[in-house]
Structure formats: structure tokens, C-alpha cells
Design an enzyme around this catalytic site. Structure first.
Site: not given
Length: 556
Positions: A71, A73, A94, A105, A273, A301, A381, A409
Site C-alpha cells: 500500500k 509502495t 504517516r 512488519k 489503524a 492496514f 509481481f 516497486w
């Protein structure tokens, strides 16, 4: 390919003053924290308030899985793509918490060639905002215990103290502690508790306050305890407001950094969140809207948590009107929701994809209930097959959603141009009719049950006896019209992290309720969610190091 930290460390950053000039900010309106970080001055914020707003784009995601969604990224890559297209855009994100950085994480700077930098600074101490919030929270706790020790003029009932200390670290042994041990001069012996800093009401207050005056009003309304008559005792009663505000003076100012491609990013505040309201500061978002034509923000999230709170709490309180929502998913995560083991996600599996895509379907339906146009993007991906991608694209279009592939990415802004064009097309052709999911005048129970049924898909809601009692007390205190901040697991639409996909027929269990009177919302804690997380068996901290020449490794 290089790791995220290696990519970040090899970036050619601009002096932050040069980044600021791209959005019309001169050096006099910056407070520098070295070459690559700065805070925006209060004067600039005041001066730009009369300017028209740009377009507000929210980035959210499906429920997180071990397969990864990307998210942040995607948010960063989308901002970089706008820059490639010659659009004036700003990110409003944030700040990361130290808890996940050293836990499981990792950081929150994006990934690959879609990152904000300096990555190490951002993920560690940054400009000290979280330390200021921790200090203000614990000053209030110290003043509270001192008041009791010095005669307890306010008649505080030690059995009804609700204010908790905080620390920005995952530390499970601090969830339930005993303080005041020793002799009489060491204070009254009582049970106490810690929450992680990002769950502190001070964090929520800082992120929702418009200015210093609003901050102080909110701080004053914090309920720290109840007296022997059952009446609330506030931070204002303890004469704590001025000193807390002094600690937060600089933390109130949004931070400016840059992406790998020099797109400006206002990174400010960071409530979780899953246990808080999950959005960056109102101040940063509103300022960004005055400085750019397009503002890309994100909420924590999955859309059932961060987006719901962004749309029902932040937008309502701040008078924000989102123009579009980008919903991030990955084929890997959808197959994981379909029951595929993590080590088999690289293999084509249309059957599992069909099974797991119901999670995406529910998030699409939820977001459409708010009247905001939705663009679904697949974070690409190399293992994704053409058939799998086509299936997801057709699935989204059948449900009235725009669709775009994201390769940010791997390719940075260039890999986000298809998504950026789709967002621009959506902004030009579709009108946002944003509205919250519940009305302010509904009872607290009705709000909780609306979220549970409409957003999570629950059949019923159960309440513990303590939660029922507290809901009644909050209503009697005149705060029944507050919005509700739901605290639950991020891994499922339900309150059970093992229920993947799109669970139905379940009962949401509300075990605890409390009011954050300063923030202006009521928190409902569901299932087994903890407000002070713990470290995993093999924490990320084990792999982090710094060399003799000051280069940090292992941070991700």
C-alpha cells in the site's frame, strides 16, 4: 536486485530546501533538521489557508497477508508517477512506529524504487515527534499519580484510573504492571497499564487538531480517571494542559521529506489503524491540499480499518471530501486468501484466485457505499500470470471499478504511469458523492453494529458486561454522538485473524469500550486485539546493525 535499504542509501537526495521550492515553499518557511528533513512553519500553514484545495486521493488495500500488498509502495509510486506526468502532487503519509520496525512488519517508507527518503531516519527517530507524544502522555500520567500522592484534592478513585502510560515499542510485559511499590513516599500501589505510543490518545489528538488552540482544548478534555462519585476527572482538572502542549509545540508542525524521485512528502503523525484511527495528521493533509493539485494520502492496514476510519472519523471531523480511492491488492495475497500456502504463491492457481478474490470484492463493495469512485490496482509481481491478471481485471470491471496494473516497486514512477492516468481519468469523469456510513445522531451501539454488519459482514454483535456498562456511561456523559473507532485484527474482516477471504455469519465480540474525549471518538476493542503488541519469536531487531562508519543495515 538491491534490498530496500540499499536502494534508499544509494539514492541521490536533493537538499530539502530544493524539494520545497517545487511546491512554492521558500527556506524561510522551513525549520531544517539537517539537509534532508524539515518542518513546515505555522506561518506558511496560516498563509495558505485561503487557497483552493487540490484533489484528495486515498490509497487503501485489502486485508494484509504474509504475501504482502504494498500500500505505501503504491502510494509513493503513484506520487512519483504524477511527477513524471508533469502534475503538481504531494504525498501525505504517516510516520512509522518503532514497534513494527523492530518487530515483524518492518518500516513504512515504501519499497523498491518507490520509497520516501531518508529511509533510516524516517523509520527510527525522525524529527522526534513520537518521543514528544510519549513524553506528553507520560507527563500526564505522572501528574495524575502525583496528585493522588499529594492529598488527592479531586477525590480520584484509584480503582477507576483509565489513563495509561505509553512507549513506542512492542513490549508485552508492560501491558499489565503494578506501580507504587516501595514505601509510602513512592506513591499509591495500584495496577497500571502501557499502550504503544501510536495507540495513545495524545497521538490521535495531535493528528486531529487543527492548530495549537484546538490542540489545547482537546488535551484539556482527556478523561484520565473518575472520582469517588463516578464523575470524570480531566487533564484540565490536573492543570496539565499547558505543559503537555509545550512538549508538543514542534511535533504539531508537519514534516517534509522526499521520494526517490524528489516528489515532496508531508509525513506527520502515525496512529495504528488496528488499535487507533490510522490516518496521518489533519494538519498535514489540509496543508498538502493547499500546496498541490493532487494529494495522495493513505490509511493504515485494510480498507475495513484504515479507510473506514478515514472516511467516517477523519473526513467528518476535518471537513475533508475525498475525490477518489485507490484499492491495492496483489494476486499473491488473493491466492493466500483462497487457501494457498505462502511457499506456493508463485505458482499459477486460478481456482485459489477465484476463491480468495471475495476479499477484494467485499472491500470494493464497502468503498462504493461511501460514494467515492474506486480504482483497483494490482501491485505486480513477476510470478503473476497473464491469465491471473486478466481474471482480476475483468472481475473489477464487472463491479464498476476502474483497473490498472502497478509496477512501481520495480520501476518507480515510470511503473505507476498507467495507474496515475487511470486515476486522472477517474477524477475527470466521475464525481465523488462522499458520505459517511452512519449518521452522527445514531446511538453508539447502532454505529458499532452498522460498521460490523455493513463493513465487516457480521451477522451479530455481542458485548461484554463491562462494554455495555461503559457504553451507557459514555452516553450519559453526553458523548453518544461521537464516531466510533473500532480496534480489531487487521488480518481478517472479522475479529478472528484466522477467518480469511470474506467471512459471513459471524458474531463480532466487543470486549471493551472507552472514550477518547479529547480525540472526540469512542474506542470499541473487539476480539483479542492488544493495544500493546508483543515481539515475535524472531524479531526484526535481531537483523539490524550499524557499521563503524555509521551505515545501518537490516532495516526494511
Amino acid at each position: 536486485m538491491k534490498s530496500d535499504i540499499e536502494i534508499a542509501q544509494s539514492a541521490q537526495m536533493w537538499n530539502i530546501g530544493d524539494v520545497a521550492k517545487t511546491i512554492g515553499i521558500e527556506s524561510d518557511d522551513l525549520e531544517f533538521y539537517g539537509k534532508y528533513k524539515a518542518k513546515i512553519s505555522d506561518e506558511l500553514i496560516e498563509r495558505t489557508k485561503t487557497r483552493p484545495d487540490g484533489k484528495l486521493i486515498l490509497v487503501t488495500a485489502i486485508n494484509p497477508t504474509p504475501a504482502g500488498e504494498g500500500k505505501t509502495t503504491t502510494s509513493v509510486g503513484l506520487g512519483q508517477a504524477f511527477g513524471k506526468l508533469g502534475k503538481k502532487a504531494i504525498l501525505a503519509l504517516r510516520e512509522p512506529s518503532l514497534g513494527p520496525c523492530f518487530g515483524i512488519k518492518g518500516g513504512a517508507a515504501g519499497g523498491g524504487y518507490a520509497q520516501v527518503v531518508p529511509m533510516e531516519d524516517l523509520n527510527l527517530h525522525f524529527t522526534g515527534d513520537f518521543h514528544a507524544i510519549t513524553s506528553a502522555n507520560n507527563l500526564l500520567a505522572a501528574l495524575l499519580d502525583n496528585h493522588i500522592q499529594q492529598g488527592n484534592e479531586l477525590g480520584i478513585d484509584p480503582r477507576q484510573i483509565v489513563w495509561k502510560r505509553c512507549l513506542d515499542m512492542n513490549d508485552r510485559v508492560l501491558r499489565n504492571v503494578v506501580v507504587g511499590l516501595g514505601n509510602k513516599m513512592d506513591g499509591m500501589v495500584r495496577e497500571d497499564h502501557f499502550v504503544i505510543t501510536v495507540a495513545s490518545e495524545i497521538m490521535a489528538i495531535l493528528c486531529l487538531a487543527d492548530d495549537m488552540d484546538d490542540l489545547k482544548k482537546r488535551l484539556g478534555r482527556i478523561i484520565v480517571a473518575y472520582n469517588f462519585e463516578g464523575k470524570p476527572v480531566t487533564a484540565a482538572d490536573l492543570q496539565a494542559v499547558g505543559s503537555m502542549a509545550a512538549l508538543l509545540k514542534d511535533a504539531m508542525k508537519p514534516n517534509l521529506i522526499q521520494t526517490l524521485e524528489h516528489t515532496p512528502a508531508l509525513v506527520h503523525g502515525g496512529p495504528f489503524a488496528n488499535i487507533a484511527h490510522g490516518c496521518n495528521s489533519v494538519r498535514a493533509t489540509k496543508t498538502a491540499l493547499k500546496l498541490a493539485d493532487y494529494v495522495i494520502t493513505e490509511a493504515g492496514f485494510g480498507a475495513d480499518l484504515g479507510a473506514e476510519k478515514f472516511l467516517d472519523i477523519k473526513c467528518q471531523m476535518a471537513g475533508l471530501h475525498p475525490d477518489a480511492v485507490v484499492l491495492v491488492a496483489t494476486i499473491r495475497a488473493l491466492k493466500y486468501n483462497g487457501g494457498v500456502a505462502k511457499d506456493a504463491l508463485s505458482e499459477e492457481n486460478l481456482e485459489a484466485l477465484q476463491k480468495g478474490i471475495v476479499n477484494l470484492e467485499k472491500h470494493i463493495e464497502n468503498l462504493q457505499k461511501y460514494g467515492v469512485p474506486v480504482v483497483v490496482t494490482l501491485n505486480s509481481f513477476v510470478t503473476d500470470s497473464a491469465q491471473e491478471t486478466a481474471f482480476v481485471e475483468n472481475f473489477c470491471k464487472e463491479r464498476g471499478c476502474e483497473f490498472a496494473l502497478s509496477e512501481v516497486w520495480e520501476k518507480g514512477g515510470e511503473g505507476g504511469i498507467a495507474l496515475a492516468n487511470k486515476v486522472l481519468e477517474t477524477l475527470e469523469t466521475k464525481q465523488s458523492d462522499y458520505h459517511p456510513i452512519y449518521e452522527k445522531q445514531m446511538s453508539l451501539k447502532e454505529k458499532i453494529e452498522t460498521i460490523a454488519r455493513e463493513i465487516y459482514g457480521a451477522k451479530d454483535v455481542s458485548y461484554s458486561a463491562a462494554a455495555e456498562k461503559e457504553l451507557n456511561r459514555i452516553t450519559e456523559l453526553g458523548m453518544g454522538d461521537f464516531p466510533v473507532c473500532m480496534a480489531k485484527t487487521q488480518y481478517s474482516l472479522s475479529d478472528d485473524p484466522k477467518k480469511l477471504g470474506r467471512p459471513t455469519g459471524f458474531t463480532l465480540n466487543v470486549r471493551e469500550v472507552y472514550v477518547s474525549a479529547g480525540a472526540g471518538f469512542v474506542v470499541a476493542i473487539n476480539g483479542s486485539i492488544m493495544t500493546m503488541p508483543g515481539l515475535p519469536k524472531k524479531p526484526a531487531a535481531h537483523g539490524i546493525d550499524v557499521s563503524s562508519d555509521g551505515v545501518i543495515t537490516g532495516l526494511f
